[in-house]
Write a protein that holds these residues in place. Sequence first.
Motif, mmCIF file in Angstrom:
data_model
loop_
_atom_site.group_PDB
_atom_site.id
_atom_site.type_symbol
_atom_site.label_atom_id
_atom_site.label_comp_id
_atom_site.label_asym_id
_atom_site.label_seq_id
_atom_site.Cartn_x
_atom_site.Cartn_y
_atom_site.Cartn_z
ATOM 1 N N ALA A 24 0.258 6.077 -27.402
ATOM 2 C CA ALA A 24 -0.774 5.645 -26.824
ATOM 3 C C ALA A 24 -0.448 3.887 -26.982
ATOM 4 N N TRP A 25 0.924 4.534 -26.855
ATOM 5 C CA TRP A 25 1.316 2.468 -26.470
ATOM 6 C C TRP A 25 1.078 2.185 -24.878
ATOM 7 N N GLY A 72 2.852 6.602 -38.094
ATOM 8 C CA GLY A 72 2.129 5.878 -36.994
ATOM 9 C C GLY A 72 2.291 4.072 -37.475
ATOM 10 N N THR A 110 -4.290 -1.618 -31.255
ATOM 11 C CA THR A 110 -4.348 -0.731 -30.593
ATOM 12 C C THR A 110 -3.387 -0.202 -31.816
ATOM 13 N N THR A 144 6.736 5.307 -31.944
ATOM 14 C CA THR A 144 5.423 6.959 -31.697
ATOM 15 C C THR A 144 4.945 5.908 -30.419
ATOM 16 N N THR A 145 5.384 6.572 -28.706
ATOM 17 C CA THR A 145 4.553 6.073 -27.546
ATOM 18 C C THR A 145 3.312 6.500 -27.456
ATOM 19 N N SER A 159 -1.658 4.067 -33.361
ATOM 20 C CA SER A 159 -1.111 5.371 -32.938
ATOM 21 C C SER A 159 -0.777 6.082 -33.627
ATOM 22 N N GLY A 160 -0.796 7.418 -34.089
ATOM 23 C CA GLY A 160 -0.561 8.400 -35.196
ATOM 24 C C GLY A 160 -1.685 8.050 -36.440
#
Length: 396
Positions: A7-8, A62, A41, A4-5, A43-44
């Motif tokens: 929130a990176w 995530g 950090t 997944t990109t 995400s997902g």
Amino acid sequence: MQGTTGAWLAAAALAAVAAATGPAYSQSNERRLAMTDDGWTLSGDVKVERQLGHDALGFGTGAAYHPGQRFRDGTIAFDVAASPRRTFVGVRFRAQSPDVWEEIYIRPHKLGLPDALQYAPAFAGGRSAWQLYHGPGETATATMPLGAWVRVRLVVRGSQAALFLGDDPTPALIVPRLAHPPAEGFIGFAALDASAERGTDRPSAISNIVVQPGVADFAFPEAEPPSIAPGVITAWEVSGAFAPSSTGPPADLPSDVLEGPWRHASAEPSGLVPLDRVVDLPAQPGRLAALARVTIRAERPVTVPFTVGYSDDASVFLNRDLLFSGVNGYSFNFPRRDGLITIDQATVYLPLRAGENELLLAVSDVFGGWGLMGRLEPRAGVILAGPPPDGGAARR
């Protein structure tokens, strides 16, 4: 696993700062990463929660990254707990950006099978290339209890990595040649919940993380020198990415793509060309295709066998005539396909004319790895006259 990109970007910025300032500890130090550490950090579907009596990172689908935790060689140890549902959970290391990393993950639902463990790099876009890397040194069988904490230890040195499960002193998987050159990056963990029950709870969890940069206490076996089989095509010219006009193998050759620009692509000694490594991805990739070409010179008209590997779908053209199309995309339902690439997926007989011949492959991507391989049966009077290999991307 597909990365997944969304929130990176923050992770990438933090990684850049960490790379500029350097690690805040010596390479011999041990660092325990608490789940509540502000450096994570997420995400997902990832939450800090209690699982099986431990503070843990609970995973649905995530990723959790720690951009400040720099790592090149050394040991990453952690506890993993997984359910028997169809899930994938693993560790990412030497991450160069939110889109580029090395990874080893567990398929808990396939314990005891030859692909219970999987090595898979990502070259761009957070796109796992698991269909391109499989077999000895890249997948392995494993056993471990489910619904309980299991200690996992990853040891990395140079171009090699070894994964240990539980108290077993023998590694469950040794990766003899990692796809990326050795480089410091950050670490993370990721999971995919592909089960029918997804969303009811988080079936994977990570806890008790200890990182020891510079501590790689495993004597890796000496890797055998890579060898190239006769006839393997070691260099191609590759086009830019384009959207194929239909699903399935690309059936046409877009004139604007044929006009270029073209980029040199060196194959790994196996013949593999991971296209994510050499083709720039659009902002919204979707379904992609690219062309790869090489020139074959023949002293006289002759028909020569050409074996080809592709992921996911491909068409083979000789002098712009379509000779073959094949479908190899992943399919969970009937017909069941994993989409794994091998150099002998199909044999195409090339009717070469005297002089120069243009061999073109059109390869489209769906999921799990975008690549090609090719081998021309050696024949007297037939030579590859394409771009010479530069050795830049060769790995094994």
